[in-house]
Write a protein that holds these residues in place. Sequence first.
Motif, short mmCIF file in Angstrom:
data_model
loop_
_atom_site.label_atom_id
_atom_site.label_comp_id
_atom_site.label_asym_id
_atom_site.label_seq_id
_atom_site.Cartn_x
_atom_site.Cartn_y
_atom_site.Cartn_z
N LEU A 19 28.97 9.61 -75.82
CA LEU A 19 29.63 8.95 -75.07
C LEU A 19 28.73 7.42 -74.73
O LEU A 19 27.79 7.54 -74.17
N ASP A 20 29.68 6.67 -74.96
CA ASP A 20 28.75 5.02 -75.05
C ASP A 20 29.28 5.28 -73.45
O ASP A 20 30.91 5.06 -72.61
N CYS A 26 33.47 7.78 -77.08
CA CYS A 26 32.49 8.69 -78.19
C CYS A 26 32.52 8.40 -79.06
O CYS A 26 33.60 7.41 -79.72
N GLU A 27 30.88 7.61 -79.13
CA GLU A 27 30.82 7.18 -80.74
C GLU A 27 30.65 8.17 -81.78
O GLU A 27 31.60 7.49 -82.47
N GLY A 28 31.00 9.13 -82.08
CA GLY A 28 31.89 10.41 -82.82
C GLY A 28 33.24 9.66 -83.31
O GLY A 28 33.15 9.44 -84.30
N CYS A 29 33.90 9.84 -82.41
CA CYS A 29 35.27 10.23 -82.46
C CYS A 29 36.20 9.08 -82.34
O CYS A 29 37.21 9.06 -82.93
N GLY A 30 35.76 8.01 -81.13
CA GLY A 30 36.22 7.28 -80.30
C GLY A 30 37.28 7.88 -79.31
O GLY A 30 37.86 6.83 -78.67
N ARG A 31 37.28 9.38 -78.50
CA ARG A 31 37.93 9.68 -77.94
C ARG A 31 37.10 9.44 -76.49
O ARG A 31 36.55 9.15 -76.32
N SER A 32 38.66 9.54 -75.40
CA SER A 32 37.54 9.03 -73.85
C SER A 32 37.45 10.45 -73.32
O SER A 32 37.79 11.28 -74.87
N ARG A 33 36.54 10.70 -72.25
CA ARG A 33 36.38 11.53 -72.02
C ARG A 33 37.49 12.45 -71.06
O ARG A 33 37.82 13.51 -71.40
N ASP A 34 38.54 11.58 -71.46
CA ASP A 34 39.49 11.92 -70.87
C ASP A 34 40.32 12.82 -71.76
O ASP A 34 40.83 13.66 -71.90
N ASP A 55 40.44 4.95 -85.32
CA ASP A 55 39.95 4.35 -86.12
C ASP A 55 39.85 2.79 -85.34
O ASP A 55 38.63 2.14 -85.68
N GLU A 56 40.89 1.67 -85.54
CA GLU A 56 41.11 0.79 -85.10
C GLU A 56 40.49 0.88 -83.60
O GLU A 56 39.60 0.09 -83.88
N ARG A 57 39.99 1.89 -82.97
CA ARG A 57 39.55 2.08 -81.59
C ARG A 57 38.00 1.80 -81.71
O ARG A 57 37.64 0.79 -80.72
N LEU A 58 37.47 2.83 -82.71
CA LEU A 58 36.24 2.92 -83.00
C LEU A 58 35.54 1.03 -83.47
O LEU A 58 35.28 0.68 -82.74
N PRO A 63 32.08 -2.29 -83.40
CA PRO A 63 31.62 -3.63 -84.16
C PRO A 63 31.19 -3.63 -85.69
O PRO A 63 31.74 -3.71 -87.04
N ASN A 64 29.90 -3.29 -85.60
CA ASN A 64 28.72 -3.28 -86.75
C ASN A 64 28.70 -2.20 -86.70
O ASN A 64 28.03 -1.80 -88.19
N ARG A 65 29.71 -1.07 -86.82
CA ARG A 65 29.74 0.48 -87.25
C ARG A 65 30.20 0.31 -88.35
O ARG A 65 31.09 -0.41 -88.35
N LYS A 66 29.92 1.03 -89.65
CA LYS A 66 30.86 1.38 -90.74
C LYS A 66 32.15 2.70 -90.81
O LYS A 66 31.89 3.09 -89.39
N ALA A 67 32.58 2.12 -91.46
CA ALA A 67 34.13 3.04 -90.89
C ALA A 67 33.51 4.50 -90.81
O ALA A 67 32.85 4.73 -91.54
#
Length: 70
Positions: A19-20, A26-34, A55-58, A63-67
């Motif tokens: 969790l960032d 989450c840096e892996g999937c993009g979901r929030s803690r909730d 995908d859009e959220r991540l 922004p510098n992360r690979k899709a």
Amino acid sequence: MTIAPRPKPSSPCTKLCILDAATGLCEGCGRSRDEIGLWGSMSEPQRLAVMAVLDERLSRAFPNRKARTA
């Protein structure tokens, strides 16, 4: 009478559960803690709706992360 097993719920989990602190995502999937906490109690349409924006959220949050690949 045979009862069919329940299908496993859809999940975007990539097993990279970090969790960032800045974004709360989450840096892996993009979901929030909730979202992660409620995932098991969400309906399949609710899970699919969340997964549709990850995908859009991540890409906005990191922004510098690979899709991620499916």
